[in-house]
Write a protein that holds these residues in place. Structure first.
Motif, mmCIF file in Angstrom:
data_model
loop_
_atom_site.group_PDB
_atom_site.id
_atom_site.type_symbol
_atom_site.label_atom_id
_atom_site.label_comp_id
_atom_site.label_asym_id
_atom_site.label_seq_id
_atom_site.Cartn_x
_atom_site.Cartn_y
_atom_site.Cartn_z
ATOM 1 N N LEU A 1 35.472 28.244 90.077
ATOM 2 C CA LEU A 1 35.525 28.902 88.777
ATOM 3 C C LEU A 1 35.959 27.925 87.691
ATOM 4 N N GLY A 2 36.954 27.102 87.999
ATOM 5 C CA GLY A 2 37.423 26.124 87.027
ATOM 6 C C GLY A 2 36.359 25.114 86.653
ATOM 7 N N PHE A 3 35.660 24.573 87.642
ATOM 8 C CA PHE A 3 34.596 23.604 87.359
ATOM 9 C C PHE A 3 33.453 24.251 86.580
ATOM 10 N N ILE A 4 33.128 25.481 86.913
ATOM 11 C CA ILE A 4 32.058 26.185 86.186
ATOM 12 C C ILE A 4 32.436 26.378 84.722
ATOM 13 N N LEU A 5 33.681 26.790 84.464
ATOM 14 C CA LEU A 5 34.128 26.978 83.084
ATOM 15 C C LEU A 5 34.112 25.663 82.314
ATOM 16 N N HIS A 6 34.562 24.591 82.945
ATOM 17 C CA HIS A 6 34.556 23.290 82.270
ATOM 18 C C HIS A 6 33.139 22.801 82.008
ATOM 19 N N LEU A 7 32.239 23.059 82.928
ATOM 20 C CA LEU A 7 30.853 22.635 82.735
ATOM 21 C C LEU A 7 30.166 23.479 81.673
ATOM 22 N N ARG A 8 30.387 24.791 81.720
ATOM 23 C CA ARG A 8 29.695 25.704 80.798
ATOM 24 C C ARG A 8 30.204 25.554 79.365
ATOM 25 N N TYR A 9 31.506 25.354 79.192
ATOM 26 C CA TYR A 9 32.091 25.337 77.849
ATOM 27 C C TYR A 9 32.635 23.958 77.473
ATOM 28 N N GLU A 10 32.019 22.910 77.987
ATOM 29 C CA GLU A 10 32.509 21.553 77.731
ATOM 30 C C GLU A 10 32.613 21.248 76.244
ATOM 31 N N MET A 11 31.585 21.565 75.492
ATOM 32 C CA MET A 11 31.595 21.234 74.048
ATOM 33 C C MET A 11 32.653 22.041 73.308
ATOM 34 N N ARG A 12 32.833 23.298 73.670
ATOM 35 C CA ARG A 12 33.874 24.104 73.021
ATOM 36 C C ARG A 12 35.262 23.613 73.372
ATOM 37 N N LEU A 13 35.452 23.156 74.605
ATOM 38 C CA LEU A 13 36.760 22.614 74.993
ATOM 39 C C LEU A 13 37.069 21.328 74.240
ATOM 40 N N LYS A 14 36.046 20.535 73.958
ATOM 41 C CA LYS A 14 36.247 19.309 73.186
ATOM 42 C C LYS A 14 36.547 19.627 71.726
ATOM 43 N N ALA A 15 35.887 20.644 71.198
ATOM 44 C CA ALA A 15 35.977 20.932 69.776
ATOM 45 C C ALA A 15 37.242 21.677 69.390
#
Length: 264
Positions: free
Chosen positions: A249-263
């Motif tokens: 679940l953690g890897f999926i969230l990081h992959l799916r929302y990578e740009m939002r996590l950066k921004a």
């Protein structure tokens, strides 16, 4: 002349090494009290629990086939390994936000490296407690070292999965982080850290074992005390079910929302 082109793995390895050095130095040297708190916190909790046992419960043996103080130290160390990964990983993205200007650095990278640093430090502190305990004559050497090591590793993976998932959710929904921090103390009380699972009434043990943390703690203690009774239903398979579920679940969230996590 053809320029040397690094593989993706070589780039990732360089990023992880740089992040590890940055995180390790920040964790151990930026705060002059870091080492003090890592060692003093379990000592304070142990002193409190021993005081309660002596003043309230007398000298009666509470733990079957295990000395109380070593039993308590092992449980606290295992729980702190999980808790530090759960709590500290939530701040890993914000702490390294400036590094995301480099496209090689992903939000998941500082989370993974922080978890490795925390596990390394906690393992060192645990070994220090074992060494000092042996010098003081406490029964701190594991009877089944491989089982103890595997249970310790399993608790780390559970903490990593929890922290990895919360690190993403905390950025997407800030209230999640506040709730997770509030749960730290209740988790200490309901995970069998300060009391043996065997004293829980049988009809409540099923609900107690829904929590994956006691599974790791009980197996960890059994690795140190081979005659320590583990209640029916305790299994590292159940712990790993949750660990793998949370990791995925953690890897999926990081992959799916990578740009939002950066921004954010």
């Amino acid at each position: 002349m053809k320029a040397n082109v690094r593989t993706s793995w070589q780039v990732t390895r360089s990023v992880w090494y740089a992040l590890f050095m940055r995180e390790a130095l920040a964790r151990t040297t930026a705060d002059r009290m870091a080492w003090f708190w890592m060692i003093f916190e379990p000592i304070a909790v142990i002193a409190l629990m021993v005081g309660i046992r002596t003043l309230v419960m007398g000298k009666n043996q509470l733990i079957l086939n295990a000395e109380f103080i070593p039993w308590l130290i092992i449980g606290l160390m295992g729980f702190f390994l999980y808790r530090e990964n759960m709590i500290r990983l939530m701040g890993a993205i914000d702490s390294n936000k400036g590094l995301f200007a480099y496209r090689q650095v992903k939000p998941v990278d500082p989370v993974l490296i922080r978890s490795f640093v925390e596990a390394t430090l906690r393992s060192f502190v645990f070994l220090l407690f074992i060494f000092v305990g042996v010098l003081l004559g406490l029964d701190m050497l594991p009877d089944k070292p491989l089982i103890a090591i595997w249970a310790w590793f399993s608790l780390w993976m559970l903490g990593l999965g929890t922290g990895l998932t919360l690190s993403a959710l905390n950025k997407l929904i800030p209230e999640v982080g506040n709730i997770a921090k509030l749960l730290a103390l209740p988790l200490l009380l309901v995970s069998g850290v300060i009391f043996p699972a065997s004293i829980i009434p049988h009809h409540l043990q099923l609900f107690f074992l829904w929590n994956p943390i006691p599974h790791g703690l009980e197996i960890l203690r059994n690795g140190f005390f081979h005659q320590y009774p583990v209640i029916n239903g305790v299994s590292l398979v159940y712990l790993w079910f949750w660990a793998l579920l949370l990791l995925c679940l953690g890897f999926i969230l990081h992959l799916r929302y990578e740009m939002r996590l950066k921004a954010k």
